[in-house]
Design a protein around this motif. Structure first.
Motif, PDB file in Angstrom:
ATOM      1  N   VAL A 126       0.653  -3.230  10.811  1.00 27.84           N
ATOM      2  CA  VAL A 126       1.151  -2.727   9.532  1.00 27.84           C
ATOM      3  C   VAL A 126       2.645  -2.423   9.637  1.00 27.84           C
ATOM      4  CG1 VAL A 126       1.001  -0.833   7.861  1.00 27.84           C
ATOM      5  CG2 VAL A 126      -1.088  -1.788   8.866  1.00 27.84           C
ATOM      6  N   ILE A 127       3.425  -2.785   8.614  1.00 20.74           N
ATOM      7  CA  ILE A 127       4.834  -2.393   8.528  1.00 20.74           C
ATOM      8  C   ILE A 127       4.904  -1.035   7.852  1.00 20.74           C
ATOM      9  CG2 ILE A 127       7.056  -2.866   7.467  1.00 20.74           C
ATOM     10  CD1 ILE A 127       6.596  -5.778   7.754  1.00 20.74           C
ATOM     11  N   ALA A 128       5.339  -0.015   8.578  1.00 20.11           N
ATOM     12  CA  ALA A 128       5.509   1.324   8.018  1.00 20.11           C
ATOM     13  C   ALA A 128       6.940   1.475   7.519  1.00 20.11           C
ATOM     14  CB  ALA A 128       5.195   2.380   9.069  1.00 20.11           C
ATOM     15  N   VAL A 129       7.103   2.068   6.318  1.00 20.43           N
ATOM     16  CA  VAL A 129       8.401   2.087   5.644  1.00 20.43           C
ATOM     17  C   VAL A 129       8.827   3.505   5.293  1.00 20.43           C
ATOM     18  CG1 VAL A 129       9.712   1.210   3.677  1.00 20.43           C
ATOM     19  CG2 VAL A 129       7.897  -0.187   4.671  1.00 20.43           C
ATOM     20  N   GLY A 130      10.080   3.827   5.602  1.00 20.42           N
ATOM     21  CA  GLY A 130      10.702   5.079   5.192  1.00 20.42           C
ATOM     22  C   GLY A 130      11.676   4.839   4.049  1.00 20.42           C
ATOM     23  N   ALA A 131      12.219   5.917   3.483  1.00 18.43           N
ATOM     24  CA  ALA A 131      13.091   5.822   2.313  1.00 18.43           C
ATOM     25  C   ALA A 131      14.518   6.233   2.642  1.00 18.43           C
ATOM     26  CB  ALA A 131      12.548   6.696   1.178  1.00 18.43           C
ATOM     27  N   VAL A 132      15.482   5.496   2.080  1.00 20.06           N
ATOM     28  CA  VAL A 132      16.897   5.848   2.202  1.00 20.06           C
ATOM     29  C   VAL A 132      17.498   5.997   0.814  1.00 20.06           C
ATOM     30  CG1 VAL A 132      17.181   4.687   4.417  1.00 20.06           C
ATOM     31  CG2 VAL A 132      17.634   3.422   2.308  1.00 20.06           C
ATOM     32  N   GLY A 133      18.640   6.679   0.763  1.00 21.03           N
ATOM     33  CA  GLY A 133      19.375   6.848  -0.478  1.00 21.03           C
ATOM     34  C   GLY A 133      20.460   5.800  -0.641  1.00 21.03           C
ATOM     35  N   LYS A 134      21.375   6.042  -1.589  1.00 21.13           N
ATOM     36  CA  LYS A 134      22.384   5.047  -1.953  1.00 21.13           C
ATOM     37  C   LYS A 134      23.360   4.740  -0.830  1.00 21.13           C
ATOM     38  CE  LYS A 134      22.202   6.222  -6.867  1.00 21.13           C
ATOM     39  NZ  LYS A 134      22.965   6.726  -8.035  1.00 21.13           N
ATOM     40  N   THR A 135      23.586   5.679   0.061  1.00 18.61           N
ATOM     41  CA  THR A 135      24.514   5.440   1.162  1.00 18.61           C
ATOM     42  C   THR A 135      23.826   4.862   2.387  1.00 18.61           C
ATOM     43  OG1 THR A 135      24.216   7.679   2.029  1.00 18.61           O
ATOM     44  CG2 THR A 135      25.964   7.360   0.398  1.00 18.61           C
ATOM     45  N   GLY A 136      22.518   4.664   2.307  1.00 17.25           N
ATOM     46  CA  GLY A 136      21.766   4.165   3.443  1.00 17.25           C
ATOM     47  C   GLY A 136      21.253   5.250   4.362  1.00 17.25           C
ATOM     48  N   LYS A 137      21.551   6.492   4.052  1.00 15.40           N
ATOM     49  CA  LYS A 137      21.093   7.606   4.874  1.00 15.40           C
ATOM     50  C   LYS A 137      19.654   7.945   4.541  1.00 15.40           C
ATOM     51  CE  LYS A 137      22.450  12.226   6.458  1.00 15.40           C
ATOM     52  NZ  LYS A 137      22.479  11.804   7.864  1.00 15.40           N
ATOM     53  N   ILE A 138      18.879   8.273   5.557  1.00 16.52           N
ATOM     54  CA  ILE A 138      17.451   8.532   5.367  1.00 16.52           C
ATOM     55  C   ILE A 138      17.222   9.701   4.417  1.00 16.52           C
ATOM     56  CG2 ILE A 138      17.069  10.164   7.259  1.00 16.52           C
ATOM     57  CD1 ILE A 138      14.833   7.128   6.479  1.00 16.52           C
ATOM     58  N   TRP A 139      16.241   9.571   3.546  1.00 11.16           N
ATOM     59  CA  TRP A 139      15.839  10.638   2.622  1.00 11.16           C
ATOM     60  C   TRP A 139      15.211  11.765   3.426  1.00 11.16           C
ATOM     61  CZ3 TRP A 139      10.624  10.908  -0.114  1.00 11.16           C
ATOM     62  CH2 TRP A 139      10.618  11.880  -1.108  1.00 11.16           C
ATOM     63  N   MET A 143       0.853  -1.189   0.000  1.00 12.28           N
ATOM     64  CA  MET A 143       0.000   0.000   0.000  1.00 12.28           C
ATOM     65  C   MET A 143       0.890   1.241   0.000  1.00 12.28           C
ATOM     66  SD  MET A 143      -3.115  -1.221   2.508  1.00 12.28           S
ATOM     67  CE  MET A 143      -4.296  -0.131   1.676  1.00 12.28           C
ATOM     68  N   SER A 144       1.306   1.636  -1.195  1.00 12.81           N
ATOM     69  CA  SER A 144       2.115   2.846  -1.356  1.00 12.81           C
ATOM     70  C   SER A 144       1.207   4.067  -1.375  1.00 12.81           C
ATOM     71  CB  SER A 144       2.948   2.764  -2.636  1.00 12.81           C
ATOM     72  OG  SER A 144       3.931   1.762  -2.524  1.00 12.81           O
ATOM     73  N   ASP A 192      11.726   9.674  -6.713  1.00 13.46           N
ATOM     74  CA  ASP A 192      12.062   9.511  -5.303  1.00 13.46           C
ATOM     75  C   ASP A 192      10.769   9.292  -4.529  1.00 13.46           C
ATOM     76  OD1 ASP A 192      14.290  12.391  -5.463  1.00 13.46           O
ATOM     77  OD2 ASP A 192      14.652  10.316  -6.054  1.00 13.46           O
ATOM     78  N   GLY A 193      10.815   8.564  -3.426  1.00  8.03           N
ATOM     79  CA  GLY A 193       9.631   8.478  -2.581  1.00  8.03           C
ATOM     80  C   GLY A 193       9.560   7.223  -1.738  1.00  8.03           C
ATOM     81  N   THR A 194       8.781   7.312  -0.669  1.00  3.39           N
ATOM     82  CA  THR A 194       8.571   6.150   0.188  1.00  3.39           C
ATOM     83  C   THR A 194       7.674   5.107  -0.474  1.00  3.39           C
ATOM     84  OG1 THR A 194       6.728   7.252   1.331  1.00  3.39           O
ATOM     85  CG2 THR A 194       8.918   7.492   2.298  1.00  3.39           C
ATOM     86  N   SER A 195       7.025   5.469  -1.573  1.00  9.82           N
ATOM     87  CA  SER A 195       6.287   4.471  -2.355  1.00  9.82           C
ATOM     88  C   SER A 195       7.234   3.373  -2.825  1.00  9.82           C
ATOM     89  CB  SER A 195       5.634   5.124  -3.566  1.00  9.82           C
ATOM     90  OG  SER A 195       4.524   5.878  -3.217  1.00  9.82           O
ATOM     91  N   ASP A 196       8.370   3.800  -3.382  1.00  9.94           N
ATOM     92  CA  ASP A 196       9.334   2.850  -3.931  1.00  9.94           C
ATOM     93  C   ASP A 196       9.943   1.996  -2.824  1.00  9.94           C
ATOM     94  OD1 ASP A 196       9.653   4.104  -6.872  1.00  9.94           O
ATOM     95  OD2 ASP A 196       9.589   5.711  -5.414  1.00  9.94           O
ATOM     96  N   SER A 197      10.273   2.625  -1.700  1.00  9.76           N
ATOM     97  CA  SER A 197      10.849   1.857  -0.596  1.00  9.76           C
ATOM     98  C   SER A 197       9.848   0.837  -0.060  1.00  9.76           C
ATOM     99  CB  SER A 197      11.315   2.792   0.520  1.00  9.76           C
ATOM    100  OG  SER A 197      10.289   3.667   0.948  1.00  9.76           O
ATOM    101  N   THR A 198       8.578   1.201  -0.052  1.00  7.53           N
ATOM    102  CA  THR A 198       7.532   0.263   0.378  1.00  7.53           C
ATOM    103  C   THR A 198       7.476  -0.938  -0.556  1.00  7.53           C
ATOM    104  OG1 THR A 198       6.247   2.053   1.346  1.00  7.53           O
ATOM    105  CG2 THR A 198       5.058   0.033   0.823  1.00  7.53           C
ATOM    106  N   VAL A 228       2.107  -3.809   4.101  1.00 11.47           N
ATOM    107  CA  VAL A 228       3.265  -2.911   4.075  1.00 11.47           C
ATOM    108  C   VAL A 228       2.800  -1.573   3.529  1.00 11.47           C
ATOM    109  CG1 VAL A 228       5.647  -2.625   3.318  1.00 11.47           C
ATOM    110  CG2 VAL A 228       4.703  -4.932   3.570  1.00 11.47           C
ATOM    111  N   ALA A 229       3.071  -0.471   4.255  1.00 11.30           N
ATOM    112  CA  ALA A 229       2.544   0.840   3.870  1.00 11.30           C
ATOM    113  C   ALA A 229       3.618   1.914   3.919  1.00 11.30           C
ATOM    114  CB  ALA A 229       1.381   1.234   4.787  1.00 11.30           C
ATOM    115  N   SER A 230       3.467   2.922   3.071  1.00  8.21           N
ATOM    116  CA  SER A 230       4.387   4.055   3.016  1.00  8.21           C
ATOM    117  C   SER A 230       4.246   4.952   4.233  1.00  8.21           C
ATOM    118  CB  SER A 230       4.117   4.894   1.772  1.00  8.21           C
ATOM    119  OG  SER A 230       4.164   4.131   0.603  1.00  8.21           O
TER     120      SER A 230
END
Length: 448
Positions: free
Chosen positions: A206-219, A160-161, A253-259, A186-188
């Motif tokens: 529900v599993i809530a998901v955040g987004a990180v970049g290439k280095t693993g640092k939070i967006w 569920m993005s 970019d977005g937490t949709s993709d990470s979800t 799983v939700a954004s």
């Protein structure tokens, strides 16, 4: 930026990419596959030796999915479009659902499937559940209906993005229904840099998901909150698009993709470990999650990272005790009606299982009769005692009487609305900010 404008911006990036690569289709194919940095970060080739998601169905609650996309063909079931009642595998004006489906179960195309988008679980099946775009009339359906449809049609993971701004009691019961049917939701978290999660992401179970970049640092735009459980790649993500036939890819970019990546990782685990519960699958993801080196001292779960970014290869290969049935998932409030296996009362037209009531058994009837007799006996006793109290008790207006201490009028809670089932308030498909083609040189991704 509104949802509509965001989609237009993504479309602009797609057009620019088409002009840049239109004269070199081979270079374009290489570029698309090379741009999928999360696959390198996940060591996908090693992951696929352990599991490809075969035998698992992931529901994608989103725009209808373009099932004929060359990178998805054969992996998309018919599903249901709740906007018109038809199937949800023919795509729509939006391409968000197609993008999420491709990150989960894209299989590429061409010789050796070396071209196009590869999802993290390329052998999983997608059950598309088409929902209205932001601002459109939700009609007669709600988040609860979408979840129930997914559960009743074989999904063991629900992606569920979207951001649930308001959950009705009916919607919450549907989350309970999924939990008791062992289906993982799983939700954004959201893309507004807020410090409080919405109703859906913060709901128990529900599993809530955040987004990180290439280095693993939070967006920096990833929403945070105490209920956040995991994070995953969500910056400069290349995925499939249904918007253009001449250039069917997008960058965002977005937490949709990470979800979507967390849902795909869950599908890998459900395929390899079919006897584990949804909570035990979540446990494997949590126990193997990582943090960037500079954040290694965080107290977990952290409101921005949760327990950290997913590392699917470790989740698939490490020796991890199964743990409790619910794992790190909070248990939704029990709903006795879930045990019947049907949809909630008052919403019978959404009962996909087709089950009907067979009437009351003899044991049930006897139990009801005994209960009635007990209630009658209690009423008789109370009436007799009340008559005695009328002669000897306090005068009107005393304890328990008008004006005395007693039960104050109850004010409705923040989610209590008139009527048994309420339609949800605005929900948001997570808007994605476009990136530019060609991509910047990749930095070192978070390793396994």
């Amino acid at each position: 930026m509104s949802f509509t404008r965001t989609l237009r911006a993504v479309g602009g990036a797609v057009v620019a990419g088409a002009l840049l690569f239109g004269a070199a289709p081979t270079a374009l194919a290489d570029e698309i596959r090379d741009a999928q940095w999360p696959l390198k970060s996940f060591e996908a080739e090693k992951v696929w030796k352990e599991s490809t998601g075969k035998g698992v169905t992931v529901a994608v609650v989103d725009d209808p999915v373009y099932g004929s996309h060359p990178d998805l063909k054969g992996n998309v079931l018919s599903g249901k479009n709740f906007t018109d009642g038809g199937t949800a595998d023919h795509g729509s004006a939006g391409d968000h659902g197609t993008a999420m489906a491709s990150l989960i179960a894209g299989h590429g195309h061409g010789a050796g499937d070396s071209d196009g988008i590869m999802g993290l679980a390329p052998d999983a099946k997608i059950l598309p559940i088409g929902i209205p775009a932001l601002g459109d009339d939700v009609g007669d359906s709600s988040i609860g209906d979408w979840i129930r449809y997914a559960v009743d049609h074989g999904a063991s993971v629900i992606n569920m993005s979207i951001e649930g701004r308001f959950l009705s009691d009916y919607d919450r019961r549907a989350i309970t229904y999924a939990s008791q049917k062992d289906v993982l939701i799983v939700a954004s978290s959201g893309n507004s840099a807020k410090t409080k999660l919405g109703d859906l992401a913060s709901a128990p179970g529900v599993i809530a998901v955040g987004a990180v970049g290439k280095t693993g640092k939070i967006w920096e735009k990833s929403d945070a909150g105490k209920q956040l459980m995991l994070s995953a790649p969500g910056v400069q993500i290349t995925s499939a698009s249904a918007a253009r036939s001449d250039y069917p890819y997008r960058r965002a970019d977005g937490t949709s993709d990470s979800t979507a990546y967390v849902s795909a990782a869950a599908a890998l685990l459900r395929s390899k470990f079919p006897d584990l519960t949804a909570g035990q699958i979540a446990n494997r993801l949590v126990k193997t999650a990582g943090l960037p080196p500079e954040e290694s001292d965080l107290k977990l779960p952290d409101p921005h990272y949760g327990y950290g970014f997913i590392r699917p290869l470790r989740a698939l290969t490490q020796d991890i005790p199964d743990g409790s049935k619910n794992g790190p998932l909070k248990t939704p409030k029990a709903d006795p009606s879930v045990d019947t296996g049907g949809a909630a009362a008052g919403n019978g037209d959404q009962q996909a299982s087709g089950q009907k009531e067979d009437g009351l058994g003899a044991g049930t009837i006897v139990g009801i009769a005994v209960g009635v007799l007990v209630v009658v006996a209690i009423i008789v006793i109370v009436v007799v005692r009340q008559k005695k109290n009328d002669r000897n008790g306090p005068p009107p207006g005393g304890f328990g009487g008008p004006g005395g201490p007693g039960f104050a009028p109850q004010q409705p809670g923040p989610y209590q609305q008139p009527g048994p089932y309420q339609q949800p308030g605005p929900y948001q498909q997570q808007p994605s900010a476009p990136g530019a083609f060609p991509p910047a040189p990749p930095t070192q991704p978070p390793g396994q």
